[in-house]
Design a protein around this motif. Structure first.
Motif, PDB file in Angstrom:
ATOM      1  N   ILE A  16       0.835  -1.200   0.000  1.00 14.81           N
ATOM      2  CA  ILE A  16       0.000   0.000   0.000  1.00 14.81           C
ATOM      3  C   ILE A  16       0.873   1.254   0.000  1.00 14.81           C
ATOM      4  O   ILE A  16       0.623   2.204  -0.756  1.00 14.81           O
ATOM      5  N   ALA A  75       2.659   1.584  -3.438  1.00 12.40           N
ATOM      6  CA  ALA A  75       1.755   2.050  -4.493  1.00 12.40           C
ATOM      7  C   ALA A  75       1.581   3.562  -4.435  1.00 12.40           C
ATOM      8  O   ALA A  75       1.560   4.241  -5.479  1.00 12.40           O
ATOM      9  N   ASP A  76       1.477   4.109  -3.238  1.00  2.00           N
ATOM     10  CA  ASP A  76       1.354   5.566  -3.097  1.00  2.00           C
ATOM     11  C   ASP A  76       2.601   6.263  -3.641  1.00  2.00           C
ATOM     12  O   ASP A  76       2.500   7.298  -4.322  1.00  2.00           O
ATOM     13  N   LYS A 119       2.641   6.072  -7.497  1.00  2.00           N
ATOM     14  CA  LYS A 119       1.678   6.997  -8.102  1.00  2.00           C
ATOM     15  C   LYS A 119       2.206   8.428  -8.105  1.00  2.00           C
ATOM     16  O   LYS A 119       2.053   9.153  -9.099  1.00  2.00           O
ATOM     17  N   GLU A 157       4.276   3.326 -13.525  1.00  2.00           N
ATOM     18  CA  GLU A 157       3.135   2.459 -13.822  1.00  2.00           C
ATOM     19  C   GLU A 157       3.529   1.018 -14.127  1.00  2.00           C
ATOM     20  O   GLU A 157       2.751   0.103 -13.874  1.00  2.00           O
ATOM     21  N   PHE A 184      -3.251  -6.556  -5.781  1.00  2.00           N
ATOM     22  CA  PHE A 184      -3.516  -5.193  -5.315  1.00  2.00           C
ATOM     23  C   PHE A 184      -2.976  -4.168  -6.308  1.00  2.00           C
ATOM     24  O   PHE A 184      -3.674  -3.207  -6.667  1.00  2.00           O
ATOM     25  N   PHE A 185      -1.750  -4.351  -6.763  1.00  2.00           N
ATOM     26  CA  PHE A 185      -1.172  -3.412  -7.734  1.00  2.00           C
ATOM     27  C   PHE A 185      -1.997  -3.387  -9.020  1.00  2.00           C
ATOM     28  O   PHE A 185      -2.305  -2.319  -9.555  1.00  2.00           O
ATOM     29  N   ARG A 203      -5.130  -4.210  -9.505  1.00  2.00           N
ATOM     30  CA  ARG A 203      -6.447  -3.587  -9.279  1.00  2.00           C
ATOM     31  C   ARG A 203      -6.351  -2.068  -9.249  1.00  2.00           C
ATOM     32  O   ARG A 203      -7.327  -1.369  -9.513  1.00  2.00           O
ATOM     33  N   ASN A 204      -5.170  -1.561  -8.903  1.00  2.00           N
ATOM     34  CA  ASN A 204      -4.968  -0.111  -8.804  1.00  2.00           C
ATOM     35  C   ASN A 204      -4.325   0.484 -10.051  1.00  2.00           C
ATOM     36  O   ASN A 204      -3.773   1.583 -10.003  1.00  2.00           O
ATOM     37  N   GLY A 205      -4.404  -0.244 -11.160  1.00  2.00           N
ATOM     38  CA  GLY A 205      -4.029   0.312 -12.456  1.00  2.00           C
ATOM     39  C   GLY A 205      -2.605   0.102 -12.898  1.00  2.00           C
ATOM     40  O   GLY A 205      -2.217   0.565 -13.969  1.00  2.00           O
TER      41      GLY A 205
END
Length: 221
Positions: free
Chosen positions: A34, A37-38, A41, A46, A61-62, A64-66
């Motif tokens: 988590i 990922a922040d 971003k 990407e 998780f990654f 699902r978050n694009g």
């Protein structure tokens, strides 16, 4: 002196562990993923390389978050489980999985990833020399300015110094070998990178005590 025999038999041990438990680490993403990922971003990163993904809780998780996630893991059980989960969730177009031992050079193009992520891969049964080589393999496939974010258990962990000593700072507890880090080891693994930070956190019921290390590949080498 490191006992290489015991380090080399960890792979079948992980295969057996994953075969017995399809969700060995649970389904929820780790705190480390988590946070990573922040960071990714914020920096517009990407295309992610994930090392030692286990059964894919952070991979999914990654995705699902694009993020586009390319996974290297040396277990057949783990890689097949990740492919199955990706298919079930309709994320196969965002997740590529290859069975690969990260002690060997990556068969991937230079500069092809925005970032690399690994959760406790660096503190597996790897010698210091193998960690140096691994860090170089990661740097090669990162674009300039790309991030390498990894987590490791550190010497403040309750298991440090317990179980069977396998050389260096490697200890076998419950059949699993862990390479425990201190800040000096973190700083020694920065060749070709700019050191960004070390975030300390805890995970699990023991709890395990970890560092999350963020490195940036130098833009000019």
């Amino acid at each position: 002196m490191v006992d290489l025999h015991f380090l080399n038999v960890q792979q079948p041990h992980w295969e057996q562990a994953f075969a017995k438990n399809n969700e060995m680490f649970g389904e929820s993403p780790s705190e480390a993923a988590i946070r990573a990922a922040d960071i990714f971003k914020v920096h517009g990163q990407e295309r992610i390389l994930e090392l030692g993904a286990g059964q894919g809780r952070d991979t999914l998780f990654f995705a699902r978050n694009g993020f586009q996630v390319h996974v290297l893991d040396y277990t057949k059980e783990g890689t097949e489980r990740i492919r199955q989960k990706a298919k079930e969730e309709g994320l196969s177009d965002r997740i590529a999985v290859i069975e690969h031992d990260v002690r060997k050079p990556f068969l991937l193009p230079s500069g092809s990833f925005d970032a690399c992520y690994s959760h406790m891969l660096y503190c597996m049964a790897l010698t210091t020399d193998e960690l140096v080589a691994l860090n170089n393999h990661v740097r090669q496939v990162l674009r300039p300015g790309g991030y390498n974010i990894y987590t490791v258990r550190h010497k403040g962990d309750a298991h440090y110094g317990q179980g069977v000593h396998r050389g260096e700072d490697l200890y076998e507890v419950g059949g699993f070998i862990v390479h425990f880090f201190d800040r000096a080891k973190v700083e020694a693994l920065t060749d070709g990178y700019e050191f960004i930070d070390v975030h300390e956190f805890e995970e699990g019921g023991l709890p395990r005590k970890l560092y999350q290390v963020s490195l940036e590949k130098r833009r000019v080498e």
